[in-house]
Scaffold this active site. Structure first.
Site, short mmCIF file in Angstrom:
data_model
loop_
_atom_site.label_atom_id
_atom_site.label_comp_id
_atom_site.label_asym_id
_atom_site.label_seq_id
_atom_site.Cartn_x
_atom_site.Cartn_y
_atom_site.Cartn_z
N ASP A 267 0.90 -1.32 -0.01
CA ASP A 267 0.09 -0.03 -0.12
C ASP A 267 0.95 1.26 0.07
OD1 ASP A 267 0.95 -0.55 2.49
OD2 ASP A 267 -0.99 -0.79 3.24
N ASN B 279 -7.86 -2.69 14.30
CA ASN B 279 -8.99 -2.79 13.92
C ASN B 279 -9.14 -4.07 12.93
OD1 ASN B 279 -7.84 -2.09 11.40
ND2 ASN B 279 -9.25 -0.30 11.22
N HIS C 280 -7.37 -4.67 10.13
CA HIS C 280 -7.10 -4.37 8.78
C HIS C 280 -5.95 -5.13 8.33
CE1 HIS C 280 -4.77 -0.42 9.49
NE2 HIS C 280 -3.83 -1.27 9.48
C1 F6R Z 1 1.23 -1.05 6.08
C2 F6R Z 1 0.14 -2.24 6.35
C3 F6R Z 1 -0.77 -2.08 7.57
C4 F6R Z 1 0.26 -2.32 8.83
C5 F6R Z 1 -0.69 -2.44 10.06
C6 F6R Z 1 0.08 -2.50 11.29
O1 F6R Z 1 1.94 -1.34 4.76
O2 F6R Z 1 -0.19 -2.63 5.39
O3 F6R Z 1 -1.74 -3.10 7.32
O4 F6R Z 1 0.87 -3.60 8.93
O5 F6R Z 1 -1.38 -1.17 10.15
O6 F6R Z 1 0.89 -1.47 11.44
P1 F6R Z 1 2.02 -1.51 12.75
O7 F6R Z 1 3.21 -2.64 12.40
O8 F6R Z 1 2.76 -0.05 12.64
O9 F6R Z 1 1.11 -1.76 13.97
#
Ligand code: F6R
Length: 241
Positions: free
Chosen positions: A66, A134, A136
């Site tokens: 992303d 959440n 995702h």
């Molecule tokens: C980033 C992505 C997100 C992160 C997720 C966790 O490329 O795709 O899904 O993996 O938001 O973020 P952190 O690791 O900062 O807790």
């Protein structure tokens, strides 16, 4: 699902990097799906160490999940910047090709199509994933419906708040992103999902132990036949292992 629990994120990162190494050394043209965020940093540190110890990555292609809409590759909070800073510039030998969605493309729909074509032409051998609190994965946010291919997504207030820690003003946090879709993620031959810390314990439980729900996008991973979940004891706390 293969669930592995490590003492520290750094131990977990070494394990994850060795899984990536296995793919890199066993394929002529390996394609690695990459992620950004705090969770993947120990993996990139360990990969950089492996490269310094002789792992050849010159034949590797990477595809990131992303990018924020509206941030150019030279913006310090862009995912282009993140990847250069934490991985690409630290690896002496350049990889064959590194790809991220372009968040400042003049036609975002065409950019999504371009990225879908890239994924079609470079089937992902192993996909690295973090998870949002959440649920995702990539920026596939909780919703009634999940989108299969690359698309522009409106980030939820929860995600915007979490991302705000990296920006000096909350107003600067992008409200939209381009993300690979759920189907593109599930088409990777192998998937690694990483999560560390107490704040991820509830969502890891919901993603792995409850049923499949579109309001917990990571639960879709239960449909995949080769997922390794890499945790520390804090994020694994509710699994009763
Ligand atoms: C980033 C992505 C997100 C992160 C997720 C966790 O490329 O795709 O899904 O993996 O938001 O973020 P952190 O690791 O900062 O807790």
């Amino acid at each position: 699902m293969n669930i592995r629990v490590f003492r520290t994120p750094s131990d977990a990162g070494i394990y994850a990097a060795s899984m990536v190494e296995r793919v890199i050394t066993s394929s002529e043209r390996p394609v690695i799906g990459l992620a950004t965020g705090e969770t993947v940093l120990p993996v990139y540190d360990a990969l950089v160490n492996l490269v310094r110890c002789g792992l050849d990555v010159s034949h590797v292609t990477t595809l990131n999940l992303d990018e924020y809409v509206g941030l150019s590759p030279n913006h310090p909070q862009s995912y282009h910047w993140f990847m250069r800073e934490h991985l690409f510039s630290r690896i002496g030998t350049p990889m064959q090709a590194t790809h991220l969605p372009n968040g400042v493309a003049p036609d975002l729909e065409a950019e999504c199509e371009r990225y879908n074509d890239l994924i079609r032409n470079h089937p992902i051998d192993i996909q690295l994933l973090g998870i949002g609190v959440n649920g995702h994965i990539g920026f596939n946010e909780p919703s009634h419906t999940l989108i299969t291919g690359t698309h522009v997504v409106n980030l939820t207030p929860e995600t915007i708040n979490m991302n705000a820690r990296f920006f000096s003003r909350k107003d600067d946090v992008p409200r939209q992103a381009i993300t690979m879709g759920i189907q593109s993620i599930l088409q990777a031959k192998q998937i690694m999902l990483l999560a560390f810390g107490e704040h991820k314990a509830d969502i890891i439980y919901e993603a792995l132990k409850d049923g499949i729900r579109t309001d917990v996008p990571a639960s879709m991973l239960q449909l995949h036949k080769d997922v390794t979940v890499i945790l520390d004891s804090h994020s694994a706390a509710r699994l009763g292992l």
